[in-house]
Scaffold this active site. Structure first.
Site, short mmCIF file in Angstrom:
data_model
loop_
_atom_site.label_atom_id
_atom_site.label_comp_id
_atom_site.label_asym_id
_atom_site.label_seq_id
_atom_site.Cartn_x
_atom_site.Cartn_y
_atom_site.Cartn_z
N HIS A 98 56.93 -52.94 41.76
CA HIS A 98 57.41 -53.11 40.38
C HIS A 98 57.22 -51.78 39.66
O HIS A 98 56.25 -51.07 39.92
CB HIS A 98 56.59 -54.21 39.69
CG HIS A 98 57.16 -54.65 38.37
ND1 HIS A 98 57.15 -53.85 37.25
CD2 HIS A 98 57.75 -55.81 38.00
CE1 HIS A 98 57.72 -54.50 36.25
NE2 HIS A 98 58.10 -55.69 36.68
N ASP A 143 64.93 -59.63 43.17
CA ASP A 143 65.17 -60.33 41.90
C ASP A 143 66.05 -59.53 40.93
O ASP A 143 66.82 -60.09 40.18
CB ASP A 143 63.86 -60.78 41.23
CG ASP A 143 62.92 -59.65 40.85
OD1 ASP A 143 63.08 -58.53 41.39
OD2 ASP A 143 62.01 -59.89 40.03
N HIS A 144 65.92 -58.21 40.95
CA HIS A 144 66.72 -57.38 40.03
C HIS A 144 66.57 -55.93 40.44
O HIS A 144 65.85 -55.61 41.38
CB HIS A 144 66.31 -57.59 38.58
CG HIS A 144 64.81 -57.50 38.37
ND1 HIS A 144 64.13 -56.32 38.41
CD2 HIS A 144 63.89 -58.47 38.18
CE1 HIS A 144 62.84 -56.55 38.23
NE2 HIS A 144 62.66 -57.84 38.10
N THR A 170 62.60 -61.20 35.99
CA THR A 170 62.11 -62.10 37.04
C THR A 170 62.32 -63.56 36.65
O THR A 170 62.74 -64.38 37.47
CB THR A 170 60.60 -61.88 37.30
OG1 THR A 170 60.40 -60.53 37.68
CG2 THR A 170 60.10 -62.77 38.41
N GLU A 172 60.12 -58.29 44.90
CA GLU A 172 60.14 -57.77 43.54
C GLU A 172 60.94 -56.47 43.44
O GLU A 172 60.76 -55.56 44.26
CB GLU A 172 58.69 -57.56 43.06
CG GLU A 172 58.55 -57.03 41.65
CD GLU A 172 59.21 -57.90 40.60
OE1 GLU A 172 59.07 -59.13 40.67
OE2 GLU A 172 59.89 -57.34 39.71
C1 GP9 Z 1 54.99 -60.49 36.41
C2 GP9 Z 1 56.19 -60.22 37.21
C3 GP9 Z 1 57.07 -59.14 36.63
O1 GP9 Z 1 54.36 -61.69 36.61
O2 GP9 Z 1 56.87 -61.32 37.62
O3 GP9 Z 1 58.16 -59.56 35.91
P1 GP9 Z 1 59.41 -58.62 35.61
O4 GP9 Z 1 58.94 -57.50 34.73
O5 GP9 Z 1 59.91 -58.09 36.91
O6 GP9 Z 1 60.37 -59.50 34.95
MN MN Z 2 60.85 -58.81 38.63
#
Ligand code: GP9
Ligand code: MN
Length: 709
Positions: A427, A486-487, A309, A265
């Protein structure tokens, strides 16, 4: 005393004898029961005083607006209209109570009109899930009707003045705007990015959700209606023109192996080998990155848009970009036809499972995954004590606990399996409790940035424990571990901090383009030392063909927009960003500026015809890729595409309810005893974690805190 008595009398005479009084009673009861249901039946996860306040406020505006319709009538008609409006709202509330209890989500127009799986199952299960307290949704209507019948409430014959009625309606509308303003302030992009139905109900209300859902469903259906098989033709020819030739050295090299997509993440490439205070932030991930058994990529970019995500997931498993706005998983995931990686593998004998320590409804995963072919989706309710405060931080469960609990289910999956494990602790806002902190913060002075390395370190440690589990269980040697960030973790809005972290005086758009790099690592002992760090330019869109080719599965008939990063021929090495910017092996276009990719030298294409022609060519590819990918999704074009050997499957055949999942797992294991659990004579692998919440030793931060690197 007398005064109090008078006041009570006045008040009750207002409530029981006047039209306005009856209106107030109805608004109050609709508010009360809705708020009660919010707290009692839904888990909306309101955190902090603002969200708590909005939860109290949000049932009021629509109650006022809708019930005020009654004020435009007179006498009896007024009273019956209000009761009728109350009844409609109560039926909607009641239906959602039942639906939510079963599916942890709210009813949508699609579900109601399709009469599909959800409806059927709900019908069957209704007897089992209904509770006495659910009928409280109608209690006030019964009481109010009786009070009218027995003349305790007297019908006020006088009509309310039209101006007053209009003012009341306006008051409702104004309150709705206030609610929306406060909500946007607390969570921006609420309606445009569409994270989760829970969010819309939490911030705006159940009725607002209904209107929003009807509008969205209608819009999506219209776009779909206008699309036809013809639209697929130009998309298909574009995809065919950009097909890559697989590399014979790697094609099928990992055939038949288990796959674990390990979602890092918010993890950026700069973290690889990054040091704080002389210490590596992510030693375990670094080791994987440099391993000879890893194919690692150092020019790999995230390409997500608003869906973050969800966009990453969409690219990785469908080879389709996130859509221009919102999240494709939310807007199309429940209804579109997909030919996704999990389904393709499922149809080749793989067991498929996704794991995530957040609620299943986020990004509409609980519906989308069914259309992507995931047999199982282990979300928060599957993990023991997952609601415990100390087990959670930010969006969901702490990674160490989540991974330990996921291993129990991983042990039970018949092999070969394809699984996706979505971590979440690293996150924004990068909060971590003291006992889990093991490295000092960075010292940029930017509060949103400095904790990032601490949660990244936590993620790394979590992965390290998970790796040990894989080794102990025996999975390691026949599994491909795919890791990807992911980002971004630190958004471009922190240029000063980014400059400091990267050791630059200031950052240019070129640096910010590089800042979009995330790791992509394919690790497996089966690569037998044939890994290495590859410099091919690519991004998340390219994962699907790269991985499938390694698994020996052709993508030549797939409608997907990626290119095999290991291809021997045909790789353009152009990486589109969702806003039309791009990085290619030659040039970077970012924030309206152009640069030479290798050197970072800024150029003006208008003064350099050779560069201009390459850039124009690349831009054309970027624009078409994004446009056609959008067409595929908004027009649901895959419903017209026949993928040889692929059977379209039906979301109705899937259930992610815990009971169904557990019995299906048990049955599968009987039929196909290839899981770790079965192979180890019905024993689970011991999972070692030092998570302090589970009795492990708390972490400590080294004494000295000096500057980064
Ligand atoms: C929540 C998680 C966060 O389930 O996948 O998503 P994001 O904010 O990174 O898109
Ligand atoms: Mn994410």
């Amino acid at each position: 005393m007398q005064r109090v008595n008078d006041a009570v009398k006045k008040c009750s005479s207002f409530l029981f004898n006047t039209t306005m009084g009856f209106f107030v009673l109805n608004v109050f009861f609709v508010w009360l029961k809705t708020y009660f249901v919010y707290q009692h039946d839904f888990s909306l996860g309101a955190k902090g005083p603002m969200q708590e306040f909005l939860l109290i406020l949000n049932p009021i505006p629509t109650a006022i607006i809708l019930l005020s319709i009654g004020l435009y009538f007179r006498g009896r008609a007024t009273y019956w209209t209000m009761l009728f409006v109350n009844l409609i709202q109560s039926i909607w509330l009641f239906a959602n109570i039942l639906y939510y209890r079963e599916f942890t989500d709210f009813l949508s127009l699609n579900i109601m009109s399709s009469g599909g799986s959800a409806g059927n199952n709900l019908g069957k299960a209704l007897g089992g899930i209904i509770q006495g307290s659910d009928f409280l949704a109608f209690a006030d209507i019964i009481v109010l009707t009786l009070l009218i019948a027995f003349k305790c409430i007297k019908i006020d014959k006088k009509a309310v003045r039209k101006r007053i009625a209009a003012l009341v309606t306006l008051l409702g509308a104004a309150l709705m705007l206030v609610d929306y303003g406060l909500a946007e302030n607390d969570r921006s992009g609420l309606l445009t990015r569409t994270f989760d139905n829970n969010y819309i109900v939490k911030y705006l209300g159940l009725n607002e959700y209904a209107v929003y859902n009807i509008y969205k469903t209608h819009k999506t259906a219209e776009e779909k209606k206008q699309a036809n098989a013809q639209d697929l033709k130009k998309v298909k020819s574009f995809v065919d023109d950009n097909k890559t030739m697989p590399n014979a050295q790697y094609y099928g090299k990992l055939k038949g192996k288990n796959v674990i997509m390990f979602h890092l993440e918010s993890f950026q490439q700069f973290l690889i080998d990054y040091k704080v205070n002389g210490q590596e932030v992510t030693p375990n991930i670094n080791r994987f990155y440099h391993s000879k058994d890893s194919l690692s990529f150092d020019n790999f970019y995230n390409q997500v848009g608003q869906g973050k995500t969800a966009d990453a997931e969409n690219m990785l498993e469908n080879g389709l970009y996130g859509t221009a706005s919102g999240a494709a998983m939310v807007n199309y995931g429940s209804t579109n036809t997909y030919q996704a990686v999990p389904d393709m593998l499922d149809q080749r004998g793989y067991t498929t499972a996704a794991f995530h320590g957040d609620v299943g409804s986020f990004w509409n995963r609980d519906n989308t995954y069914k259309n992507w072919g995931y047999d199982y989706f282990f979300s928060k309710p599957f993990f023991p004590d997952s609601d415990k405060d100390s087990y959670n931080i930010g969006y969901g469960m702490k990674d160490k606990i989540f991974l330990r609990d996921s291993a129990k289910y991983l042990d039970q999956l018949p092999q070969p399996f394809y699984s996706k494990i979505i971590t979440v602790t690293n996150h924004y806002p990068y909060d971590l409790d003291k006992q889990n902190i093991s490295i000092p913060k960075t010292d940029t002075g930017d509060k949103t940035v400095d904790g990032y390395v601490q949660t990244a370190r936590y993620l790394d440690q979590s992965f390290g424990e998970f790796e040990q589990y894989l080794k102990k269980s025996g999975l390691y040697k026949n599994t491909v571990i795919v890791m990807y960030g992911d980002h971004y973790g630190i958004s471009e809005n922190h240029p000063k901090a980014i400059a400091q972290l990267t050791g630059k005086k200031n950052v240019t758009p070129y640096d910010l383009a590089n800042w979009q790099k995330v790791p992509f690592i394919i690790h497996s002992p089966a690569l037998q030392g044939e890994g290495g760090i590859k410099h091919t330019y690519g991004g998340e869109i390219d994962v699907m063909p790269t991985l499938l080719h390694l698994l020996g599965i052709s993508t030549s008939n797939n409608i997907q927009f990626g290119q095999d990063l290991l291809a021997s021929k045909g790789n353009r090495q152009v990486v589109p960003f969702r806003n039309g910017n791009f990085v290619s092996k030659d040039y970077v276009k970012y924030g309206g500026n152009y640069y030479v990719t290798k050197s970072g030298t800024e150029i003006k294409p208008s003064e350099d015809p050779r560069a201009k022609s390459i850039i124009d060519h690349d831009q054309d590819y970027v624009d078409k890729s994004l446009e056609y990918s959008d067409d595929v999704q908004t027009g649901d074009l895959l419903r017209f595409h026949k993928l040889p050997g692929y059977k379209k499957d039906d979301a109705k055949d899937y259930s992610y309810k815990k009971q169904d999942t557990l019995s299906s797992l048990a049955e599968k294991q009987r039929k196909k005893p290839t899981s770790v659990y079965k192979k180890h004579d019905d024993k689970y692998t011991e999972y070692v974690t030092n998570a302090p919440e589970l009795g492990g030793t708390p972490q400590t931060i080294p004494e000295t805190v000096s500057s980064t690197n």
